[in-house]
Design a protein around this motif. Structure first.
Motif, PDB file in Angstrom:
ATOM      1  N   SER A  38       0.909  -1.300   0.045  1.00  0.00           N
ATOM      2  CA  SER A  38       0.122   0.086   0.125  1.00  0.00           C
ATOM      3  C   SER A  38       0.945   1.202   0.127  1.00  0.00           C
ATOM      4  N   MET A  39       0.309   2.224  -0.581  1.00  0.00           N
ATOM      5  CA  MET A  39       1.126   3.510  -0.531  1.00  0.00           C
ATOM      6  C   MET A  39       1.400   3.976   1.048  1.00  0.00           C
ATOM      7  N   MET A  40       0.669   3.866   2.017  1.00  0.00           N
ATOM      8  CA  MET A  40       0.772   4.173   3.402  1.00  0.00           C
ATOM      9  C   MET A  40       1.991   3.199   3.889  1.00  0.00           C
ATOM     10  N   GLU A  41       2.204   2.089   3.405  1.00  0.00           N
ATOM     11  CA  GLU A  41       3.245   1.010   3.844  1.00  0.00           C
ATOM     12  C   GLU A  41       4.570   1.874   3.370  1.00  0.00           C
ATOM     13  N   ILE A  42       4.514   1.937   2.135  1.00  0.00           N
ATOM     14  CA  ILE A  42       5.657   2.732   1.404  1.00  0.00           C
ATOM     15  C   ILE A  42       6.122   4.281   2.112  1.00  0.00           C
ATOM     16  N   ALA A  43       5.019   4.934   2.549  1.00  0.00           N
ATOM     17  CA  ALA A  43       5.142   6.253   3.434  1.00  0.00           C
ATOM     18  C   ALA A  43       5.994   5.775   4.437  1.00  0.00           C
ATOM     19  N   GLU A  44       5.505   5.000   5.196  1.00  0.00           N
ATOM     20  CA  GLU A  44       6.102   4.670   6.693  1.00  0.00           C
ATOM     21  C   GLU A  44       7.321   3.975   6.188  1.00  0.00           C
ATOM     22  N   ARG A  45       7.731   3.265   5.576  1.00  0.00           N
ATOM     23  CA  ARG A  45       9.085   2.743   5.083  1.00  0.00           C
ATOM     24  C   ARG A  45      10.266   4.031   5.061  1.00  0.00           C
ATOM     25  N   ALA A  46       9.378   4.757   4.271  1.00  0.00           N
ATOM     26  CA  ALA A  46      10.401   5.918   3.783  1.00  0.00           C
ATOM     27  C   ALA A  46      10.499   7.106   4.908  1.00  0.00           C
ATOM     28  N   LYS A  47       9.488   6.795   5.965  1.00  0.00           N
ATOM     29  CA  LYS A  47       9.423   7.813   6.933  1.00  0.00           C
ATOM     30  C   LYS A  47       8.993   9.273   6.627  1.00  0.00           C
ATOM     31  N   VAL A  48       8.145   9.222   5.746  1.00  0.00           N
ATOM     32  CA  VAL A  48       7.371  10.365   5.391  1.00  0.00           C
ATOM     33  C   VAL A  48       5.749  10.114   5.412  1.00  0.00           C
ATOM     34  N   SER A  49       5.080  11.586   5.509  1.00  0.00           N
ATOM     35  CA  SER A  49       3.855  11.562   5.467  1.00  0.00           C
ATOM     36  C   SER A  49       3.117  11.151   4.238  1.00  0.00           C
ATOM     37  N   LYS A  50       1.987  10.544   4.354  1.00  0.00           N
ATOM     38  CA  LYS A  50       1.253  10.048   3.086  1.00  0.00           C
ATOM     39  C   LYS A  50       1.179  11.403   2.149  1.00  0.00           C
ATOM     40  N   LEU A  51       0.752  12.482   2.674  1.00  0.00           N
ATOM     41  CA  LEU A  51       0.824  13.877   1.929  1.00  0.00           C
ATOM     42  C   LEU A  51       1.881  13.931   1.184  1.00  0.00           C
ATOM     43  N   THR A  52       3.215  13.755   1.884  1.00  0.00           N
ATOM     44  CA  THR A  52       4.281  13.897   0.907  1.00  0.00           C
ATOM     45  C   THR A  52       4.529  13.106   0.227  1.00  0.00           C
ATOM     46  N   LEU A  53       4.239  11.810   0.026  1.00  0.00           N
ATOM     47  CA  LEU A  53       4.367  10.773  -0.765  1.00  0.00           C
ATOM     48  C   LEU A  53       3.561  11.347  -1.967  1.00  0.00           C
ATOM     49  N   TYR A  54       2.415  11.614  -1.881  1.00  0.00           N
ATOM     50  CA  TYR A  54       1.298  12.097  -3.049  1.00  0.00           C
ATOM     51  C   TYR A  54       1.915  13.314  -3.649  1.00  0.00           C
TER      52      TYR A  54
END
Length: 215
Positions: A38-54
């Motif tokens: 999930s995109m949330m899992e990737i954000a957590e692994r990267a230590k960024v917020s979901k907003l930053t990812l998107y």
């Protein structure tokens, strides 16, 4: 500010965070598959917020695409197919060959390839996307390089698209299949360089102007 200038909208994107996201994607997609992450899992692994990812990637398909491109660019950037002036054809092909083997035998690339093969029977969409932005993109770059080599007179290549496939297939040989299947570790640097020299010599012999062997 002049009348033609417009104020910047929002904060500038952080390249370090973008790279952290791509690294997280490169770790998670091969191990869990496209659908399993999930995109949330990737954000957590990267230590960024979901907003930053998107803010960096529109959706998961866009992130997957950019992760594949990033993996290719790290080992074999597009500039590899635009050699410096004065570099002879043997040196130029050798540099491309080494870069290609470094990419093909890279642990992340091998893991990604295994994931694509494993899931291709269930969903060909991701396999097609992977091929388009990975192998097909690289073949196009190689074709352009060979077309230029033909125009300059360095090589005689009637069918540069086919010659590009031949070059990369020769480089992979059987060792790539063995590594992909986990039957042996990747060869060391000295072995890779020796293999590239042999392939380049064979390729040039086949396509040297006046050789009579180019078809």
């Amino acid at each position: 500010m002049t009348p033609r200038q417009k104020p910047a909208l929002g904060r500038p994107k952080d390249p370090e965070k973008r790279q952290a996201i791509l690294q997280a994607a490169a770790e998670l997609f091969p191990s869990k598959g496209f659908a399993g992450v999930s995109m949330m899992e990737i954000a957590e692994r990267a230590k960024v917020s979901k907003l930053t990812l998107y803010s960096h990637f529109t959706d998961k398909e866009d992130l997957f695409t950019q992760a594949v491109i990033d993996c290719c660019e790290q080992q074999l950037p597009a500039s590899s197919f635009q050699p410096a002036p004065g570099l002879d054809i043997e040196q130029a092909l050798g540099a491309i060959g080494i870069g290609f083997l470094e990419l093909a035998l890279d642990e992340k690339a091998i893991s990604l390839h295994r994931m694509i093969v494993r899931q291709s029977g269930m969903d060909t969409g991701n396999a097609e996307l992977y091929f388009k932005v990975g192998p097909a993109r690289m073949l196009a770059e190689m074709r352009h390089f060979l077309e230029h080599a033909g125009r300059s007179g360095a090589l005689d290549i009637p069918k540069p698209d086919l010659a590009a496939e031949h070059f990369f297939c020769l480089l992979k040989g059987l060792i790539y299949m063995r590594v992909l299947m986990g039957l042996c570790p990747p060869p060391d640097r000295a072995a890779r360089e020796a293999h590239v020299r042999e392939v380049v010599a064979l390729f040039i012999a086949a396509y040297r102007p006046g050789s009579g062997r180019a078809q």
